[in-house]
Write a protein that holds these residues in place. Structure first.
Motif, mmCIF file in Angstrom:
data_model
loop_
_atom_site.group_PDB
_atom_site.id
_atom_site.type_symbol
_atom_site.label_atom_id
_atom_site.label_comp_id
_atom_site.label_asym_id
_atom_site.label_seq_id
_atom_site.Cartn_x
_atom_site.Cartn_y
_atom_site.Cartn_z
ATOM 1 N N ALA A 91 0.825 -1.211 0.000
ATOM 2 C CA ALA A 91 0.000 0.000 0.000
ATOM 3 C C ALA A 91 0.856 1.257 0.000
ATOM 4 O O ALA A 91 0.572 2.223 -0.726
ATOM 5 N N THR A 92 1.928 1.250 0.789
ATOM 6 C CA THR A 92 2.804 2.417 0.849
ATOM 7 C C THR A 92 3.471 2.677 -0.492
ATOM 8 O O THR A 92 3.528 3.819 -0.966
ATOM 9 N N ALA A 93 3.970 1.604 -1.132
ATOM 10 C CA ALA A 93 4.644 1.763 -2.423
ATOM 11 C C ALA A 93 3.673 2.281 -3.476
ATOM 12 O O ALA A 93 4.018 3.165 -4.276
ATOM 13 N N TRP A 94 2.463 1.743 -3.463
ATOM 14 C CA TRP A 94 1.497 2.202 -4.454
ATOM 15 C C TRP A 94 1.126 3.662 -4.212
ATOM 16 O O TRP A 94 1.164 4.486 -5.132
ATOM 17 N N GLU A 95 0.792 3.984 -2.990
ATOM 18 C CA GLU A 95 0.278 5.328 -2.704
ATOM 19 C C GLU A 95 1.360 6.407 -2.797
ATOM 20 O O GLU A 95 1.090 7.513 -3.286
ATOM 21 N N ASN A 96 2.581 6.076 -2.380
ATOM 22 C CA ASN A 96 3.634 7.093 -2.326
ATOM 23 C C ASN A 96 4.541 7.105 -3.545
ATOM 24 O O ASN A 96 5.191 8.114 -3.823
ATOM 25 N N LYS A 97 4.573 5.990 -4.277
ATOM 26 C CA LYS A 97 5.577 5.851 -5.336
ATOM 27 C C LYS A 97 4.984 5.735 -6.737
ATOM 28 O O LYS A 97 5.518 6.305 -7.682
ATOM 29 N N TYR A 98 3.873 5.001 -6.887
ATOM 30 C CA TYR A 98 3.433 4.626 -8.229
ATOM 31 C C TYR A 98 2.039 5.086 -8.629
ATOM 32 O O TYR A 98 1.719 5.104 -9.824
ATOM 33 N N SER A 99 1.178 5.410 -7.710
ATOM 34 C CA SER A 99 -0.228 5.659 -8.061
ATOM 35 C C SER A 99 -0.393 6.825 -9.029
ATOM 36 O O SER A 99 -1.356 6.852 -9.804
ATOM 37 N N GLN A 100 0.531 7.772 -9.006
ATOM 38 C CA GLN A 100 0.428 8.929 -9.889
ATOM 39 C C GLN A 100 1.182 8.739 -11.207
ATOM 40 O O GLN A 100 1.199 9.642 -12.038
ATOM 41 N N ASN A 101 1.816 7.579 -11.357
ATOM 42 C CA ASN A 101 2.558 7.326 -12.604
ATOM 43 C C ASN A 101 1.596 6.775 -13.657
ATOM 44 O O ASN A 101 1.028 5.697 -13.470
ATOM 45 N N PRO A 102 1.398 7.476 -14.774
ATOM 46 C CA PRO A 102 0.398 7.049 -15.754
ATOM 47 C C PRO A 102 0.769 5.768 -16.499
ATOM 48 O O PRO A 102 -0.079 5.181 -17.173
ATOM 49 N N TYR A 103 2.011 5.318 -16.361
ATOM 50 C CA TYR A 103 2.459 4.141 -17.114
ATOM 51 C C TYR A 103 2.388 2.846 -16.308
ATOM 52 O O TYR A 103 2.511 1.767 -16.865
ATOM 53 N N PHE A 104 2.188 2.927 -14.986
ATOM 54 C CA PHE A 104 2.115 1.731 -14.160
ATOM 55 C C PHE A 104 0.711 1.143 -14.315
ATOM 56 O O PHE A 104 -0.258 1.678 -13.787
ATOM 57 N N LYS A 105 0.610 0.004 -15.015
ATOM 58 C CA LYS A 105 -0.695 -0.521 -15.421
ATOM 59 C C LYS A 105 -1.114 -1.812 -14.722
ATOM 60 O O LYS A 105 -2.302 -2.135 -14.665
ATOM 61 N N ALA A 106 -0.156 -2.593 -14.229
ATOM 62 C CA ALA A 106 -0.486 -3.898 -13.640
ATOM 63 C C ALA A 106 0.684 -4.341 -12.778
ATOM 64 O O ALA A 106 1.750 -3.715 -12.772
#
Length: 284
Positions: A91-106
């Protein structure tokens, strides 16, 4: 010309990340493969778009792919890695690192390299995958034997809202009729859930025939996948550079296209398999 997306492309750079599965590999795979190596063969095969797929269980591999995608036209997204064994870290990695990256798809994990065939059923992993499902993040299953798939069927029952794709059609055993029947049974059970997709990829290496494989070898696999999952839940992947073990990238795509052309599918069905289904799965 049809719009085609290759949903299974790998790049790896030993200076960017650690790829433990390649440490003792003596094949052509044990070297760096960059996007600059891939783009010429992509163009030669007339593939329009690509998805970069996780090749290591670490952040460095994912970050390398995301950085590459951001500066590479024609690469549409990334299937990355999250530390699924820790729900809090996921959850931390997604929320702080990747959730705003438009290319992270799966997300994907090399679960076939884990000692336990039921790695995916650990309570912590299930909790992390539930987090993915609740945040509409798809998950890719890399299963190389029936035990992996039976674990996957159990997971699907636990998390019916998790969108899943079965990479490489879960390695259909083409040389063993009894094992092939078991594979069909498992795939039918998976396909009974509408959130499960099938990725037609990796069949050259799965054939175990490498340079001698042909359309006859893979037609039953592709035909069954389309029959079981329908033309709305199948899409394609070239599996470069792993596919190079079984011939050139262009040859792999020609064989897949030859089989699809032989099945007399409608134009709409082909458009779905070549592009539309992948665009829906990866939210492109």
């Amino acid at each position: 010309m049809k719009k085609i997306i290759d949903t299974h492309v790998h790049i790896w750079d030993f200076n960017a990340a650690e790829y433990s599965w390649l440490k003792n590999d003596t094949s052509i795979l044990n070297k760096t493969y960059t996007i600059k190596d891939f783009l010429p063969v992509k163009e030669a095969a007339e593939i329009d778009y690509g998805i970069l797929v996780q090749a290591a269980n670490n952040f460095e591999d994912t970050d390398y792919m995301l950085q590459t995608t951001a500066v590479t036209p024609g690469i549409s997204g990334v299937t990355g890695w999250l530390p699924l064994e820790s729900p809090d870290a996921t959850a931390t990695a997604w929320e702080n690192k990747y959730s705003q990256n438009p290319y992270f798809k799966a997300v994907r994990h090399l679960m076939h390299d884990e000692p336990a065939n039921d790695w995916i059923l650990q309570p912590e992993v299930v909790e992390s995958l539930n987090y993915l499902a609740n945040n509409s993040i798809p998950y890719e299953i890399v299963a190389t034997k029936p035990a992996h798939m039976y674990s996957t069927l159990t997971l699907i029952e636990k998390l019916p809202h998790l969108k899943i794709v079965l990479d490489h059609l879960s390695q259909p055993p083409m040389q063993d009729a009894r094992a092939f029947n078991e594979w069909q049974h498992i795939m039918k059970a998976a396909a009974s859930h509408n959130n499960i997709y099938a990725k037609i990829s990796g069949l050259g290496t799965a054939s175990k025939k490498f340079d001698s494989w042909n359309e006859t070898d893979i037609t039953p696999c592709i035909e069954n996948a389309i029959s079981i999952f329908g033309t709305e839940r199948c899409f394609l992947g070239g599996d470069w550079p792993v596919s190079l073990l079984a011939g050139s990238y262009e040859t792999t795509w020609k064989k897949y296209q030859s089989v699809l052309n032989s099945l007399q599918l409608s134009e709409e069905a082909l458009d779905n398999i070549y592009y539309n289904n992948a665009a829906a799965f990866y939210n492109l």
